[in-house]
Design a protein around this motif. Structure first.
Motif, short mmCIF file in Angstrom:
data_model
loop_
_atom_site.label_atom_id
_atom_site.label_comp_id
_atom_site.label_asym_id
_atom_site.label_seq_id
_atom_site.Cartn_x
_atom_site.Cartn_y
_atom_site.Cartn_z
N VAL A 162 5.10 13.80 -11.80
CA VAL A 162 6.00 14.04 -13.17
C VAL A 162 5.15 14.51 -14.21
O VAL A 162 5.31 15.36 -14.89
N LEU A 163 3.34 14.26 -14.22
CA LEU A 163 2.62 14.69 -15.05
C LEU A 163 2.31 16.11 -14.66
O LEU A 163 2.27 16.99 -15.47
N ALA A 164 2.27 16.45 -13.34
CA ALA A 164 1.95 17.92 -12.83
C ALA A 164 3.03 18.68 -13.30
O ALA A 164 2.93 19.95 -13.38
N ALA A 165 4.27 18.36 -13.35
CA ALA A 165 5.44 19.26 -13.65
C ALA A 165 5.55 19.61 -14.97
O ALA A 165 5.94 20.78 -15.59
N SER A 166 4.59 18.91 -15.92
CA SER A 166 4.64 19.38 -17.19
C SER A 166 3.20 19.96 -17.47
O SER A 166 2.86 20.11 -18.65
N GLY A 167 2.52 20.25 -16.47
CA GLY A 167 1.06 20.97 -16.61
C GLY A 167 0.10 19.87 -17.05
O GLY A 167 -0.87 20.19 -17.52
N ILE A 168 0.33 18.43 -16.96
CA ILE A 168 -0.80 17.56 -16.99
C ILE A 168 -1.77 17.38 -15.90
O ILE A 168 -1.14 16.88 -14.93
N GLU A 169 -2.97 17.53 -15.88
CA GLU A 169 -3.93 17.13 -14.89
C GLU A 169 -4.36 15.62 -15.14
O GLU A 169 -4.69 15.37 -16.39
N ALA A 170 -4.12 14.79 -14.03
CA ALA A 170 -4.59 13.38 -14.21
C ALA A 170 -4.92 12.83 -12.82
O ALA A 170 -4.40 13.10 -11.85
N ALA A 171 -5.69 12.02 -13.02
CA ALA A 171 -6.03 11.04 -11.98
C ALA A 171 -5.15 9.76 -11.93
O ALA A 171 -5.33 9.04 -13.14
N ILE A 172 -4.77 9.12 -10.94
CA ILE A 172 -3.84 7.97 -11.07
C ILE A 172 -4.36 6.81 -10.07
O ILE A 172 -5.04 7.25 -9.01
N ALA A 173 -4.65 5.81 -10.51
CA ALA A 173 -5.27 4.63 -9.92
C ALA A 173 -4.61 3.37 -10.21
O ALA A 173 -3.95 3.17 -11.14
N ARG A 174 -4.36 2.47 -9.01
CA ARG A 174 -3.94 1.13 -9.34
C ARG A 174 -4.65 0.22 -9.66
O ARG A 174 -5.94 0.10 -9.38
N THR A 175 -4.46 -0.64 -11.02
CA THR A 175 -5.20 -1.63 -11.28
C THR A 175 -4.69 -2.91 -10.93
O THR A 175 -3.55 -2.81 -10.81
N ASP A 176 -5.19 -4.04 -11.38
CA ASP A 176 -4.72 -5.39 -11.26
C ASP A 176 -3.40 -5.55 -12.43
O ASP A 176 -2.36 -6.19 -12.08
N THR A 177 -3.28 -4.85 -13.47
CA THR A 177 -2.32 -4.86 -14.58
C THR A 177 -1.40 -3.79 -14.56
O THR A 177 -0.43 -3.78 -15.10
N GLY A 178 -1.54 -2.80 -13.95
CA GLY A 178 -0.53 -1.74 -13.54
C GLY A 178 -1.26 -0.33 -13.14
O GLY A 178 -2.03 -0.48 -12.25
N TRP A 179 -0.91 0.74 -13.68
CA TRP A 179 -1.47 1.99 -13.47
C TRP A 179 -2.35 2.76 -14.52
O TRP A 179 -2.17 2.53 -15.66
N THR A 228 0.88 -1.29 -0.03
CA THR A 228 0.06 -0.06 0.16
C THR A 228 0.78 1.36 -0.06
O THR A 228 0.46 2.33 -0.69
N LEU A 229 1.90 1.21 0.78
CA LEU A 229 2.88 2.60 0.72
C LEU A 229 3.49 2.51 -0.59
O LEU A 229 3.97 3.74 -1.04
N THR A 230 3.91 1.49 -1.00
CA THR A 230 4.69 1.44 -2.21
C THR A 230 3.61 2.19 -3.41
O THR A 230 4.30 2.95 -4.07
N ASP A 231 2.63 1.51 -3.38
CA ASP A 231 1.55 2.06 -4.36
C ASP A 231 1.33 3.32 -4.21
O ASP A 231 1.21 4.33 -5.25
N GLU A 232 1.03 4.05 -2.98
CA GLU A 232 0.82 5.54 -2.87
C GLU A 232 2.04 6.18 -3.08
O GLU A 232 1.88 7.52 -3.75
N ALA A 233 3.27 6.05 -3.00
CA ALA A 233 4.61 6.82 -3.24
C ALA A 233 4.54 6.46 -4.82
O ALA A 233 4.92 7.57 -5.41
N ALA A 234 4.23 5.45 -5.74
CA ALA A 234 4.19 5.53 -6.93
C ALA A 234 3.22 6.40 -7.52
O ALA A 234 3.73 7.14 -8.57
N ALA A 235 2.16 6.32 -7.06
CA ALA A 235 1.30 7.16 -7.75
C ALA A 235 1.40 8.67 -7.58
O ALA A 235 1.29 9.51 -8.18
N GLN A 236 2.09 8.82 -6.40
CA GLN A 236 2.60 10.32 -6.13
C GLN A 236 3.46 10.75 -7.13
O GLN A 236 3.59 11.99 -7.47
N ALA A 237 4.43 9.93 -7.09
CA ALA A 237 5.56 10.15 -8.16
C ALA A 237 5.04 10.37 -9.56
O ALA A 237 5.56 11.40 -10.42
N LEU A 238 3.93 9.48 -10.08
CA LEU A 238 3.45 9.79 -11.32
C LEU A 238 2.67 11.12 -11.41
O LEU A 238 2.85 11.80 -12.56
N ARG A 239 1.94 11.36 -10.57
CA ARG A 239 1.17 12.53 -10.38
C ARG A 239 2.07 13.84 -10.33
O ARG A 239 2.11 14.94 -11.12
#
Length: 147
Positions: free
Chosen positions: A95-112, A82-93
């Motif tokens: 990376v995207l926010a630094a380029s001005g991209i608004e997105a929602a990140i969610a963990r699925t069974d196959t990836g993100w 759970t902690l790893t997933d939260e950290a990875a989701a925040q990292a993706l957010r």
């Protein structure tokens, strides 16, 4: 042990007598002697307590608390994921926010699952995620009706 108890009892009697002398005859020259007797009594009592204490029993009581854990390994593993997933989701957010991209990140069974707020950011997001995600699987979808 009987000798220590006898000495402790003797010190107790002497300290009682010394206390009585101090109460009824406060202006005397025996204060250093009375204080020495009281100090000896305290030391003797402390030695007896240390010597008589059931150290093995105390250690036996404390050992289960430190050896056994109320949390199972599977719970620890799930919490770690759970902690790893939260950290990875925040990292993706980030990376995207630094380029001005608004997105929602969610963990699925196959990836993100990356759900973009603006569909026009799809190619830019794809390039960023391809450069930053490595072998982590992800899927980009367009979200709402924002242009």
């Amino acid at each position: 042990m009987a000798a220590v108890r006898s000495a402790a009892f003797g010190c107790c009697v002497l300290s009682t007598v010394a206390g009585l002398v101090r109460i009824f005859w406060p202006e005397n020259g025996f204060k250093p002697v009375i204080n020495a007797v009281l100090a000896l009594y305290i030391i003797t009592a402390a030695v007896q307590i240390i010597r008589v204490a059931d150290w093995a029993g105390i250690a036996a009581e404390l050992a289960p608390a430190s050896d056994s854990s109320s949390v199972s390994d599977s719970e620890v593993g799930a919490y770690r994921r759970t902690l790893t997933d939260e950290a990875a989701a925040q990292a993706l957010r980030d990376v995207l926010a630094a380029s001005g991209i608004e997105a929602a990140i969610a963990r699925t069974d196959t990836g993100w699952q990356v759900t973009l707020v603006h569909a026009a950011d799809g190619q830019k997001a794809e390039a960023l995620l391809a450069a930053n995600c490595g072998t982590i699987p992800y899927e980009i979808t367009a979200g709402g009706t924002a242009p």
